[in-house]
Design a protein around this motif. Structure first.
Motif, PDB file in Angstrom:
ATOM      1  N   ALA A 111      59.448  17.378  45.747  1.00 35.79           N
ATOM      2  CA  ALA A 111      59.249  18.796  45.843  1.00 35.79           C
ATOM      3  C   ALA A 111      58.034  18.786  44.963  1.00 35.79           C
ATOM      4  N   ALA A 112      56.845  19.533  45.468  1.00 38.02           N
ATOM      5  CA  ALA A 112      55.560  19.817  45.001  1.00 38.02           C
ATOM      6  C   ALA A 112      54.833  18.348  45.009  1.00 38.02           C
ATOM      7  N   GLY A 113      55.321  17.334  45.818  1.00 38.32           N
ATOM      8  CA  GLY A 113      54.628  16.060  45.731  1.00 38.32           C
ATOM      9  C   GLY A 113      53.171  16.438  46.373  1.00 38.32           C
ATOM     10  N   LEU A 114      53.048  17.406  47.209  1.00 38.63           N
ATOM     11  CA  LEU A 114      51.788  17.564  47.745  1.00 38.63           C
ATOM     12  C   LEU A 114      50.601  18.010  46.681  1.00 38.63           C
ATOM     13  N   ALA A 115      51.238  19.116  45.730  1.00 36.23           N
ATOM     14  CA  ALA A 115      50.419  19.408  44.871  1.00 36.23           C
ATOM     15  C   ALA A 115      50.129  18.556  43.767  1.00 36.23           C
ATOM     16  N   HIS A 116      51.124  17.588  43.478  1.00 35.57           N
ATOM     17  CA  HIS A 116      50.947  16.344  42.488  1.00 35.57           C
ATOM     18  C   HIS A 116      50.090  15.500  43.001  1.00 35.57           C
ATOM     19  N   HIS A 117      49.906  15.191  44.074  1.00 37.77           N
ATOM     20  CA  HIS A 117      48.988  14.244  44.953  1.00 37.77           C
ATOM     21  C   HIS A 117      47.775  14.749  44.603  1.00 37.77           C
ATOM     22  N   ILE A 118      47.662  16.063  45.079  1.00 39.37           N
ATOM     23  CA  ILE A 118      46.197  16.638  44.854  1.00 39.37           C
ATOM     24  C   ILE A 118      45.602  16.775  43.607  1.00 39.37           C
ATOM     25  N   VAL A 119      46.573  17.050  42.582  1.00 42.87           N
ATOM     26  CA  VAL A 119      45.995  17.188  41.106  1.00 42.87           C
ATOM     27  C   VAL A 119      45.548  15.711  40.651  1.00 42.87           C
ATOM     28  N   SER A 120      46.465  14.656  41.120  1.00 44.09           N
ATOM     29  CA  SER A 120      46.067  13.519  40.379  1.00 44.09           C
ATOM     30  C   SER A 120      44.740  12.868  41.115  1.00 44.09           C
TER      31      SER A 120
END
Lengths: 313, 313, 313, 313, 313, 313
Positions: free
Chosen positions: B157-166
């Motif tokens: 969950a929220a992996g997309l946002a986590h990937h973007i922020v990294s």
């Protein structure tokens, strides 16, 4: 210019009108400037050199201009080269038009237009038909002037329309043999698949790639256009998705530029028909130039093969 | 559920709440029906069998439901399997929410939102900024619930946002080392490159591919979205073309799904950063599961390599 | 030599000092000998011809000598060529040094040395630190004079050290984002990975491949060196094996010259950082030469792509 | 054990001594533990199951032990499987040695030793000869016990020496046909090329890959050894470089694990001879198992081909 | 002609007899015709120019003629070129034969014939022996005049027979080491495998590809010949099938022109021996031209590698 | 047998006649023998188990026999499986023929024969026509019973003739669009291209590969046949060479089994038509099995793609 510049022989004199395809400046080993020009007329192209460059020549000798030329045909690296003695811009008085120097489709444009109109008229799915009408109207001029490619196949005026109409005929025959094909989808895919080229290429006469063509390519350009058209026409439904899929997949696989391979029957057929018509066009044009018992030059997009012209009837 | 279903041992009893990821019906060799279920909680997944299927079980035992389960942990083909003795749907009284059974990003969602907002705020090119704001608003919910992929990396969950922020953090560091980078373009490309996944995948919880995802893919979907957004916002200019190019080319080459390779510096960097962050996420998650001196399982998207965890400090 | 030989225009006169990179004898069509020379200064290179070769010229005009040259800039096959009128060896009186004609790293050597020293000082693993100190001492001269490659990227004096230091900075940033990385290993791998090049290449000034370079290559050479160093220093333990593995695998896969692919996290990161820094160096140096709105020349090691320089800010 | 475990038939009883190659614990669907064992003797291998596991069984039934077994041969997934009824450790009284259960080279070890000694004795280049003597002495035990590979070819006791001697004989014949070959180099390359395997593999009896084997591989291991040996023996000169090159390149190309391809005649021949002998060994061992008119199983390292055994004489 | 045309130096005069390999007409930049000729003698080839072309020259200067030539050796693009001053056809009075200008096999033809005869005599399978005798008789002339290839290896008179006999010797040695080989099949396969080349190539002296060679290739041609021969000789049985299989598969895999890979042991060996002998022939001929310590030119069919000639004994 | 064995559902009883495609013996975990059988009828295939094997069963239950079977439909690994309760050989009294259990071409055989005859009748080149008549006569039975392949496409009785006739129709349409095609050559190539399959495959009913099929393949087999036919009919001339070339090249490239690629226009078209018809046959048969809105199973020879069946008309 009876037969055209593609048919001159080494040692001959040449005098006539030619279209300038490109012109590049060089400096000779004696320090003097010269021009390397590629001329074309309807029969083909020739390389040329202008060794005595006058002050104004550079401004005058530019791509897409028509000029009157006198010179001798020499041989350079095994190919004829035109050594220019005199050159001047064609004037209104000469009554010459650049279009006359372009190779043309072997079928009259009117016939192509008529065939396409008839095909669209017979479509039964209203969404598909409306989208096709939208693009036929939007690009009514470009469709019948642009080539289908910058080289290799259908690289002549209205080559794009000629390619589409040949594919439509192939499609009609195939759908008789394989009656499960959805002809509305297939014909629509055929008409749309390469229209993106009118934005990918800079002009119908001496086409180069536009920035959009280089960074996105004709497939992506056209998918965006279909999206905008459907949006503008208020069309929703699987038709839009299927048409976008057919455009996207028509190169057949990722390595050839289609990020998704064909996943509906009509997309697979579109890909095969496109290949078939492009190959036949290349083969016919190459074999035309040789006599029975000879091989053609190597044809790069046909895996660099030479083809033999049989001697039997 | 103290440690979670991924940590049970063969021979143990299990009792607790689990989310149903999938449920398939079979018929046993004695002719009786049974159910093969995959359960998940935040720690991971387990296969299960329900051998005595009651009349209503099939309707009740459906994906995305939470159930209370009792059973034993057996071994099947070298892996633990839950043999179900009792199963019932969780009720409101149980106070259980499906989201609690999803793995979560290792960083709080608020932090991800804040970092992204700050990044957008600092953009100086107004066209780029407006397009990004448009999408952040349009997908404010999906961005912070969807995974970045169905498996392999950031599949939580929220992996997309986590990937973007990294990736944004990586981008910021790189632009300090290589100051020629246009950070507006780079950050915008990072934020947009994978958003198409919210349409490519069916849901954040147990994602499968949508029809649009299969026939077009997230890259093409997103390019269309940018085209429509620019149209709606009335934005013209090279920014739109460059952003579409960055999305189109971010897989790096044709075989990997990008019909055009990166042709601007920022697109090349976007591709490299994407690779780097996905690889580090996979590596970290695999190495976490082994002790020093051991090798991980083979990691398929890392060319099926096993990685060694050193014993030195 | 204000701007340097890379910036002359066709038609100009040239007078100044140049370093001879190579000189080859030919015989003209009139039967007379001539010399084809490549000159260089800090700005770049130029081809040249000496048509009137005197008796002693051949002995004098040799690689790595500095000469004083007068001549005209002609054009040959689309590129400027220096037609030599006068040429003589530079003498002590001219006060000229060959090193002045080499392109230099864009960062002072002292800064590179200092950064490297600081990095080594901070290492906590004594075995790793001792091995690194050994090589820094052994190659203290070569490290800060050799290029990182004969062409493509960091192909200038101290290019090797510049490449290492950029990679160390990248490594430091990455280890902040991904704190599981073992920085001692990573930094040591970065420092050692390409040092074998000082034996693979013949000299820092006009490098060609040595016999050892051709038959073994810099990776194998360096692994042998680490083996000998560990032997000499009496170091045993996993550190030696891991450092050898990082050197061995830093090209990423077999086809690219690494018989084993990275199998520890730090080796994978080393490979990615190496790629990233080499690509950024190539991109920056190519884009520097073009104006906004133009494409660079094709860059061979970047899959022969041209890159576009955007016009937006 | 007359014919050996590879020759039993489904339905037979078995009683005899077997070596345990591996033993893994499972839990049956009834919750009880069982053991999956692979047994071997000189004729080959068989899978086995022990369903009634006693308390101490797990400690006793360990790899590399010899046991006395009674049971029935069943069929499982198309292959024979030994269903164990009784099993006990062999004792000193049984007079059984693990080595007796290993397949052996088809040539006596003494003969292999003698041939190798003779070959070394005839070398004329003192540097080459000293290096070879060094390794023959260092690995006098391993050379004549290790297999040449864990599977596919020469995977039996002393397989390494058998492979070397066959290659030496091939080399001798080739140097008669092609007298330009430097036999000292060629023979030395043959002897050294695979010795790194004694460090790459964990033991001669049931070999697995060591950490060094996984992270460096036998080629790199051996090059390091040659470097250390030359250093210790005080040998300098082209011989060392050439031997290292032959070892490095003997897999023929990068994709197959040789970062440099053969660049001297003897290295090319070493590669070809290695291929030839490995292929003949695989072919002979596969064809032995079938009758004239039949095809062998698919042989994975021979591109997964089946081979036909002709019926003609 | 003491040493031959391959050994002249730039600046020398040349006078002697040469064979014309090819002659092409060009037109110089001054508009006058000239001839570009390739001459050969037993030592090799040289390019030449005849600038003053007389009327009859073009008819006289044709491939496969022998001429008497006077001229100077110039340098052109780094290679010697013969600038012709005088040229005339050799007459009967000169006592010169075209065959004298062909490179010959390094072994007398009689020796090759004798070895082949002896091999056939020793065959024990009558069917195999009869088929071989049939072809030896049918092509007794061509076998001992044709090259084995148009370039790369054994490209000299009787090269085909030389290649066959070297392979027979290799085959004999291998069958001593690997006694399971069926020597009748192996030797027959060796003799037949390339005989199709006498129809694939137009002539032994300046071979080009025939139409049959281009459209079918020597493998298919030869399989047809074996079919017809077996039919004519009334031979049935596995021998015919196996020989056809060996011919068909001797290139080893589909990409190399064998639609079926080797599927009998002797076919695999045939493929390996063919490779080995072709490679050794190429290597020997290339290394002959360089001194110890030097590298050969790149050898295209050996993956474009250069080979080093060691300085040690 | 109303709908056929492909249409049964799990849980149903089955009683009827079936053809045995294959039967293999196993031993169950209780030590008792059982049989694994594949049955087929015109609708498709089903796996079956016979657990209680009587003494004579094994002799009776053999491939290509028709039996009367009673049993239940179970589910095994996600597919229906027939659990046999009673089984007996069909007798003359049952009035059942094996051919009735084969799938048939969707077009009557007479129609195929008639179309082919008409095509041959219209040929104008007598040499081509005689060769075709020869093979039509020689294989008049096989042509109309064999499948075109063992699986994937046209894998039913008379599939070979069906494939040929569809291709002839395609060829006729193409030659209208591209009138330069030599129809005699094209039609002859279509008829001959796959006839070698009647020797490559063992029988029309349950085809496996013959030894000749494995070692030579249908392309080589057929070229030999054309050679023998031309020899027998006394036909010489380019026709024979061109027909052999078309057969040889019809797989399109070396990797696909054609050692020479198409080098005449008609050979290229033959390859494209073959591909087109095979793909359409596969696609139609796969899409038939799914409903609009669904995807087909993955189709291995279509690069393992699934195809979507649109929901629009």
């Amino acid at each position: 210019m009876s037969q055209g510049i593609a048919h001159v022989s080494v040692g001959e004199q040449f005098e006539g009108y030619l279209l300038i395809k490109s012109a590049d400046k060089g400096v000779a080993s004696n320090g003097k400037p010269f021009l390397t020009i590629i001329f074309r007329d309807r029969s083909g192209e020739i390389d040329a050199k202008l060794w005595e460059v006058m002050k104004d020549d550079e401004e005058v000798i530019t791509p897409e201009s028509v000029v009157h030329v006198q010179g001798d045909i020499r041989q350079f690296r095994g190919k004829p080269q035109l050594n220019i003695r005199q050159i001047r811009l064609a004037t209104a008085a000469d009554g010459i038009h650049p279009e006359d120097f372009m190779e043309k489709a072997p079928v009259p444009v009117e016939e192509l237009q008529e065939y396409m109109t008839k095909t669209i008229f017979e479509m039964r799915n209203p969404n598909v038909q409306r989208i096709i009408r939208y693009f036929i109207k939007k690009y009514e001029h470009e469709l019948f002037t642009y080539p289908a490619a910058t080289k290799n196949h259908h690289e002549y005026a209205a080559g794009l329309a000629h390619h589409i109409v040949s594919m439509l005929k192939l499609g009609k025959q195939l759908s008789e043999l394989y009656p499960t094909l959805n002809t509305d989808l297939l014909y629509a895919g055929i008409i749309l698949h390469d229209i993106g080229k009118v934005q990918e290429l800079s002009s119908p006469m001496s086409p180069s790639y536009t920035l959009e063509g280089k960074l996105l390519g004709h497939i992506t350009i056209m998918i965006d256009e279909v999206e905008l058209a459907a949006n503008e026409l208020g069309i929703e439904g699987e038709e839009v998705l299927l048409l976008k899929h057919m455009i996207l997949s028509h190169h057949g696989k990722a390595e050839w530029g289609s990020p998704k391979p064909p996943q509906i029957r009509e997309a697979e057929v579109l890909h095969l028909i496109d290949l078939m018509d492009a190959k036949m066009n290349m083969l016919d044009r190459s074999l035309e130039k040789v006599k029975p018992g000879e091989f053609t030059d190597r044809i790069y997009p046909l895996e660099n093969r030479s083809f033999y012209k049989p001697t039997i009837e």
